[in-house]
Design an enzyme around this catalytic site. Structure first.
Site, short mmCIF file in Angstrom:
data_model
loop_
_atom_site.label_atom_id
_atom_site.label_comp_id
_atom_site.label_asym_id
_atom_site.label_seq_id
_atom_site.Cartn_x
_atom_site.Cartn_y
_atom_site.Cartn_z
CD GLU A 60 72.49 18.18 41.08
OE1 GLU A 60 73.31 19.07 40.81
OE2 GLU A 60 71.72 17.70 40.24
CB ALA A 99 66.57 15.37 43.39
CB ILE A 136 61.81 17.12 41.17
CG1 ILE A 136 61.46 17.92 42.43
CG2 ILE A 136 62.55 15.84 41.53
CD1 ILE A 136 60.48 17.21 43.36
CG PHE A 184 59.00 13.62 38.25
CD1 PHE A 184 57.99 14.58 38.25
CD2 PHE A 184 59.72 13.40 39.42
CE1 PHE A 184 57.71 15.31 39.39
CE2 PHE A 184 59.44 14.13 40.56
CZ PHE A 184 58.43 15.09 40.54
CG HIS A 207 67.94 15.98 34.26
ND1 HIS A 207 68.73 16.39 35.31
CD2 HIS A 207 67.71 17.10 33.51
CE1 HIS A 207 68.97 17.69 35.21
NE2 HIS A 207 68.36 18.15 34.13
N PRO A 208 68.69 11.53 34.43
CG PRO A 208 69.84 10.82 36.34
CD PRO A 208 69.77 11.95 35.34
#
Length: 315
Positions: free
Chosen positions: A82, A117, A115, A113, A59-60
């Site tokens: 997203e 989004a 989440i 991190f 993930h970025p």
């Protein structure tokens, strides 16, 4: 026959190679619900810590564009979509603050991190980042895994939706060529669930939509089928109603029958009561079941956000 996907498809849903291999081995899946059940089991029970870390690292950072060199182009594309709400609501100062807190988070926990989004503004994400920064590492690691599963479920839904869109024309052509069966085909087992089911995923909140009222009706009007823009008083006949549970699935909406009566059906969702501030006071989906399809199972899920919704059919 269930939808067929390969490892690359599942890699777009979750960046863990082990997850993608296990899902491909477990496929095909009859519908998205079945795929989600398998995904949960694989992610939480079969993928090890290294697999979790591999998925997290794919993930970025929130506020950054995904790498175009990602091993799954669909992963990068979905990740960008997203984060669209977060990026569209961000200012230069909020992006700078997000970058600062992302760096602090990575320094403390050793991972990006993570989440769910979709539908969240940059301020919402920043608030959650600061709150979770106070967690102990072992707690935060488990939360990150839960967030990854939410993302995976959403992407599985997108995967099935894309599959449905790509095959709908073919299915319509094939259905027109099939002669109506005179009896139940021998290869079709007795039903273990009602022929029409549904569930709702709230992509804005990143969880199943609990407590949404659902109504199923069948067309019994004077015309063989309803027509757009033409009303027929008393044309729709109640079949059943329920409310979604904590998993976003409705209860039984109709009787347990082997052969479904062909015709036109309407399933309605009381989205306005669930989210009074949302754009849609309610959502209705009308679909037609042909004679040749009466032995099939029809799953009509709803992907719900504050200002949009989409559906796909899982058979």
């Amino acid at each position: 026959m269930g939808s067929r996907f390969d490892e690359n498809d599942f890699l777009a849903c979750c960046g863990s190679t082990r997850f993608a291999k296990e899902m491909a081995a477990a496929a095909p899946f009859s519908d998205c619900d079945t795929a989600v059940v398998a995904a949960r089991d694989i992610w939480f029970n079969k993928v090890d810590v290294n697999g979790w870390l591999e998925a997290f690292s794919a993930h970025p950072q929130i506020g950054h564009m995904p790498s175009q060199n990602h091993k799954s182009p669909a992963f990068a594309q979905w990740s960008k979509g997203e984060q669209s709400t977060a990026l569209s609501t961000a200012t230069d100062s909020s992006l700078q603050e997000l970058s600062h807190w992302n760096a602090r988070y990575r320094e403390k926990f050793g991972i990006v991190f993570l989440i769910f989004a979709s539908g969240r503004s940059s301020s919402e994400i920043l608030t959650e980042l600061k709150r979770r920064y106070e967690n102990r590492p072992i707690i935060e690691f488990e939360i990150a895994a839960q967030e990854q599963m939410k993302i995976t479920e959403l992407r599985l839904a997108k995967l099935f939706l894309a599959k449905a869109d790509s095959t709908i024309a073919t299915k319509a052509t094939d259905a027109s060529k099939v002669e109506a069966p005179t009896g139940k085909p021998s290869h079709i087992p007795s039903r273990t669930r009602p022929p029409i089911t549904t569930h709702i995923l709230d992509i804005a909140r990143g969880c199943p939509a609990n407590g949404v009222e659902v109504l199923l009706e069948a067309w019994k009007g004077s015309q063989p089928r309803p027509h757009f823009g033409v009303t027929d008083k008393g044309g729709w006949v109640f079949q059943g109603s329920s409310a979604t549970d904590k998993d976003g699935r409705s209860g039984q909406l109709m009787s347990m029958v082997d052969a479904l009566n062909p015709g036109t059906y309407r399933i309605s969702f009381n989205t306005g009561k669930y989210n009074p501030d949302g754009f849609f006071p309610f959502v209705s989906i009308v679909f037609e079941i042909r004679e040749s399809q009466k032995w099939e199972h029809f799953h009509v899920p709803l992907l719900l956000s504050p200002f949009s919704f989409s559906t796909y059919r899982g058979s």
